[in-house]
Every structure is written in C-alpha cells, then in structure tokens.
Design an enzyme around this catalytic site. Structure first.
Site, short mmCIF file in Angstrom:
data_model
loop_
_atom_site.label_atom_id
_atom_site.label_comp_id
_atom_site.label_asym_id
_atom_site.label_seq_id
_atom_site.Cartn_x
_atom_site.Cartn_y
_atom_site.Cartn_z
N ASP A 99 -10.45 32.72 115.59
CA ASP A 99 -9.86 32.95 116.91
C ASP A 99 -8.35 32.76 116.78
OD1 ASP A 99 -8.90 32.85 119.47
OD2 ASP A 99 -10.27 31.30 120.18
N HIS A 152 -11.81 26.32 122.58
CA HIS A 152 -11.64 26.84 123.95
C HIS A 152 -12.99 27.42 124.41
CE1 HIS A 152 -10.26 29.75 126.99
NE2 HIS A 152 -9.10 29.10 127.02
N CYS A 190 -9.33 24.29 129.22
CA CYS A 190 -10.52 25.11 128.91
C CYS A 190 -11.31 24.60 127.71
CB CYS A 190 -10.18 26.59 128.71
SG CYS A 190 -9.67 27.40 130.21
#
Lengths: 411, 143
Positions: free
Chosen positions: A200, A122, A364
């Site tokens: 993440d 992302h 994204c």
C-alpha cells in the site's frame, strides 16, 4: 537547490488563505494535499477544450482523449517503473486494494488460507481482507510488531509459524507513525514462501521514489490526491501475469470484447478489463500533471525536504516533557503526538483556532491504539510545500497556545 | 441568569464537568433505556442511559470515551434533565440545538448549558457538544 518560496507560489491554497482569522498552516498532508496551478489548469483544460469520452467515438475529440489517457498511463508507469499495461486506473488507493481483494483474493483464496497484515494498517488495508475472509473462509493474521514497527524478521517469523499465508498486505509507510518497511526484502520473503505481496503506497509514493520492478512487489496501490493530484483517481499497479489471472470486479462498458445472450462475456485484456464505465477523465489528466510536477521537483528532493522538516520539528520539540511524541525515530513527514493530560481532539481544536490544520484520533487505523498505548493521537504531516516557518508557528502554538478552551473563548 | 456568566466562569464550568463528570457511570438499578452514540470525526463513543417514570426523566447518566466538550456537555445535560418531564426535556434539547447553530433560542431553560454558546466557533466540535443531547432526544421523541 530546493526553492521552497518558489514552490509555494504554485499553490493557490497557500496564497493568503486564512482559517479562524489566522494565516492557514496546513499540516494534514497525510490526509490530502493541495494542488498546484499546473494540475488545476490541466483539469480545466479537459472541460474547456478537450471534453469527450474515451474509447467511444469515431471523431477527433474522442481519439485525442484516448491519446491523453494513454499518455497519462505511460507517465505513471515511468514514474513508478512498471510496464504501461500494468497500470489500472481506480478511484483511489481504497478501490485499488478492493480490486485485488475481489479480483484476486476472492478468486484464489479458500478456507484455511491466511492473509498477513498488521495492526497498524489503515482501514482500507484491513476491511477488504476481512470481507474476503467472510466470503471465503480464509483468515486474517497479524505480523508481530517490534516496538510499533513492522520488521523483516517479524514477517519471516510469521511465515515460520504459519504455512497457510497466501497473501501479505502492508503499508509501505504507515499513516500514523510514518515508519517505512523494507518492502524489497519482505517481497523476497513472501515469494520464497509462495505468497503474494501487496504494498500500500498511499503514504510512500507521494513522498519518495518507489520502483515497482526493483521492489518486486506483486501489487502497488496509491491515490493521486495525496500527491498534488485530484481526488477520485488513483491506481493499482500489478504484475501483468497476475492482472490477467484476476477476475474482473466492476463490469460494464469499456471492459469487454463482446458478450451474447448466453451470458458469455469475453473481457478485454488488463488493464482495460478492470476499467468499466466512463473513466474519471479530468482527474486522469490532473493525475498526469501532478506526476509531472513532482518529477520536475525531483522525488529525492521532496523526500529530503520532508525528512529535514521532520528533524527540524523533532529537534525543536526536544526538551518539552509535556509533549509526548510516538515516532521520534521515524524519518518521514509525519509526527504523531499528544500533549500530556489533553485529549487529542481538544488539542486539534485549539490548533484549529490558531489557523493550524492537523488531524486527531486514530487516523482510520483503528487497531493502533494498543500499539501506541493511547486511544487517540494528534498527527501533523508535511509535504513538499511545507515551510520551516509553518513548523515554527505550529510548535509555538503547541508550547504557548494556551488552554484548550481558548478555542471557544478567544476574542 | 446564566447568560451573565463571564468567559472565565463558563470555562470553569466546562472544566469542572469534564474533570469530574458526576453522571459518568453505568446505572445501578433497573428500568433504564440506553442509546449508543459515536462520532465519525472524534473519539466520542458513548452510551446514554435515561430512566423515565410517569412521563418524567427520573435519572440520566452515561458511560464511554469522550473529548472535553462531549464529556462536559453530556454531564451537564444529565444534571439538567433529571426531574424534568419529557416535554420539558425535549424543549430544552430543541433550544440547545438552536443555540449550537446560532439561531434564536430560549435561554431561560438552558441554565448551565449556556456555557457551550461558543461551540459554533469550532464547527467541527458541534457534533461533540450535541452527541449526548441527540442520544437523549432519540429516546424521548418516541415517548
């Protein structure tokens, strides 16, 4: 027994809501999630009964607020299995990654060093590193994918080919294809090669049990709004020794011990040294309530529910040759697909006209198109309140939804 | 009048312009002004080219990636704009914008572009239906 009917009653957004005159079917949970009453009421309580700043007053309201923030931090630490002082409040996952970028990478990386990421990341786990490279002269390099997946072998090979990697930053679960990486093994490889590992957790922490200490990652980031919590709050969980080593990022009130007119500043210890300014207090209260809500349901149950819905949807889609699915071999709550000959956005608009919320585009992850081989995909994503009936409505409209221009010419 | 078009005819016009956009190409000659437009919430990523001579749009074309609505709306705009004066073009763009936002508009000048009259039903696609038109407007308004 996971009682989906009972779960759905907790969510005001699931009670008789319509979109385009049809019952709302919300399948964009990888983007954000609905909030249960328990979270909304907890946040209301802050404004109705507890309104105060934290750390800034000598009166009971303020003291009580400090206690509430501390309780929230403890709740998060317990949920993720970290020490309480390893939890830093941020505005979300993006700010948490930026905090590591500016607080750690900008401070310790130099020209010639490399940061390993993947082409499926992302923007929030790409662009902070690009910026740090611009500022330091370091370079971003990419792990070689094995048929769209990040593998342990791929990361191992990256280190064989490249002795300059000092930091690795990867999504635990990808936000387009939903593939989970072997974070524990990758963390071990990073450490053997003298690199730090940022995980993440935006798409993993809301959906499965994630154990910070067991995985032995250096940094873990996630957002509350993807896990039934409010927008504008998230956290960085970091090993304490690293947090202490990191430079401050935002500075101001609440993060310093003292400063003087010789430009000398003594920051507080982590996590406070990263939390300048008034915290998003109502959101912190809501974040805690969201974690309590998930914990009550059980993360194993939530994960199993996502997986069952995924398998149910994939099995129903089997045999429709005009529906191309890019991640049949995944097992999270994300399906990335296209209808043959139809632009992703056009399909998403058609689904909107049927009351179904999905996302289309690159989600994204703007380097993913060559990985998938398409400029855009439609993404449907489930969560703990998604029902099989909703999957049925979604699939029925994929198959029998009609022409994309029906979205403009229906009566 | 185009306003009498049936839904089926309007669909056919949109599909025709999206499957066979005759104005989708880079200009072959000199003297074109180019504006790049992209969308945050769609795939649309377009270059719009206008050639203006003696206060008149003599050619209009575009190139790039676009969804059905942006592709067909931009293609139709190019068709309609060719041969119009700058003033006429700006007036047409203004009326088209009114139509997009369900405001009173002069249907006389919109011709085939009337097929996008229902775009407001899918508000997220208004940006797609206007991307080429906004690009042309940004070139023409300063003339």
């Amino acid at each position: 027994m996971y009682d989906i009917k009972k779960v759905r009653l907790d969510f005001p957004m699931l009670q008789n809501k319509t979109m385009q005159g049809k019952p709302l079917v919300f399948l964009d949970n990888a983007s954000t999630t609905f909030k249960p009453r328990q979270v909304i009421e907890a946040m209301d309580k802050y404004y109705l009964e507890m309104n105060s700043n934290s750390h800034r007053g000598d009166y009971d309201l303020c003291y009580n607020m400090d206690v509430e923030v501390a309780k929230a931090r403890e709740t998060i630490a317990k949920f993720i299995n970290s020490d309480v002082n390893e939890v830093v409040f941020t505005s979300g996952d993006t700010e948490a990654i930026n905090l590591v970028a500016y607080g750690y990478a900008l401070e310790y990386l130099k020209k010639g060093d490399q940061i390993l990421i993947s082409e499926t990341e992302h923007a929030s786990n790409v662009l902070p590193w690009y910026r740090i490279c611009d500022l330091t002269g370091a370079k971003v390099c990419f792990v070689k994918l094995d048929d769209k997946r990040i593998t342990v072998e791929g990361v191992r090979n990256a280190f064989k080919d490249n002795k300059s990697i000092k930091l690795v930053a990867l999504a635990h679960v990808g936000n387009v294809l939903g593939y989970e990486i072997n974070a524990k093994e990758i963390a071990s490889i990073c450490h053997k090669n003298g690199a730090l590992f940022l995980l993440d957790g935006a798409q993993s922490v809301p959906h499965m049990a994630v154990d910070f200490k067991d995985l032995d990652v250096d940094f873990l980031t996630f957002s509350a709004h993807k896990m039934c919590g409010p927008t504008g709050i998230g956290c960085l969980v970091g090993k304490y020794v690293l947090l202490q080593k990191m430079a401050t990022f935002h500075t101001g009130g609440g993060m310093n011990v003292k400063f003087n007119n010789k430009q000398e500043v003594i920051p507080l210890d982590a996590p406070a040294k990263f939390e300048a300014g008034t915290l998003n207090l109502s959101a912190i209260i809501g974040f805690k309530a969201a974690i309590e809500y998930l914990t009550n349901l059980g993360m194993e149950n939530i994960h199993k529910h996502d997986q069952e819905l995924f398998e149910y949807a994939i099995s129903k889609l089997e045999g429709y040759d005009n529906i191309i699915i890019y991640n049949k071999d995944s097992n999270s709550g994300i399906i990335a697909f296209n209808i043959k000959g139809v632009f992703a956005q056009d399909e998403a608009t058609l689904l909107n006209s049927k009351g179904i919320a999905v996302r289309s585009g690159q989600h994204c992850a703007k380097m993913i198109d060559p990985v998938i081989g398409e400029p855009a995909t439609v993404r449907m994503s489930t969560y703990l309140y998604t029902s099989k009936e909703e999957i049925d409505i979604f699939i029925d409209n994929l198959i029998n939804g009609g022409d994309i221009l029906d979205a403009y010419f229906f009566n | 009048m185009p306003i009498s078009l049936t839904n089926e005819m309007m669909r056919a016009i949109i599909m025709d312009h999206s499957s066979n956009p005759t104005n989708k190409h880079t200009p072959s000659g000199e003297g074109y002004q180019k504006v790049h437009m992209h969308s945050d919430n769609c795939i649309d990523d377009l270059d719009i080219y206008l050639k203006i001579e003696n206060d008149r749009v003599v050619d209009a074309c575009f190139e790039g990636i676009a969804c059905t609505i942006s592709l067909s709306s931009t293609d139709i705009m190019c068709d309609l704009m060719k041969g119009k004066t700058i003033q006429e073009s700006l007036y047409m763009i203004e009326q088209y914008q009114h139509m997009m936002h369900e405001e009173p508009f002069d249907d006389e000048v919109l011709d085939e572009a009337i097929v996008f009259i229902n775009t407001s039903k899918q508000a997220a696609r208004i940006r797609c239906a206007t991307i080429g038109w906004n690009a042309a407007n940004s070139i023409l308004k300063d003339k």
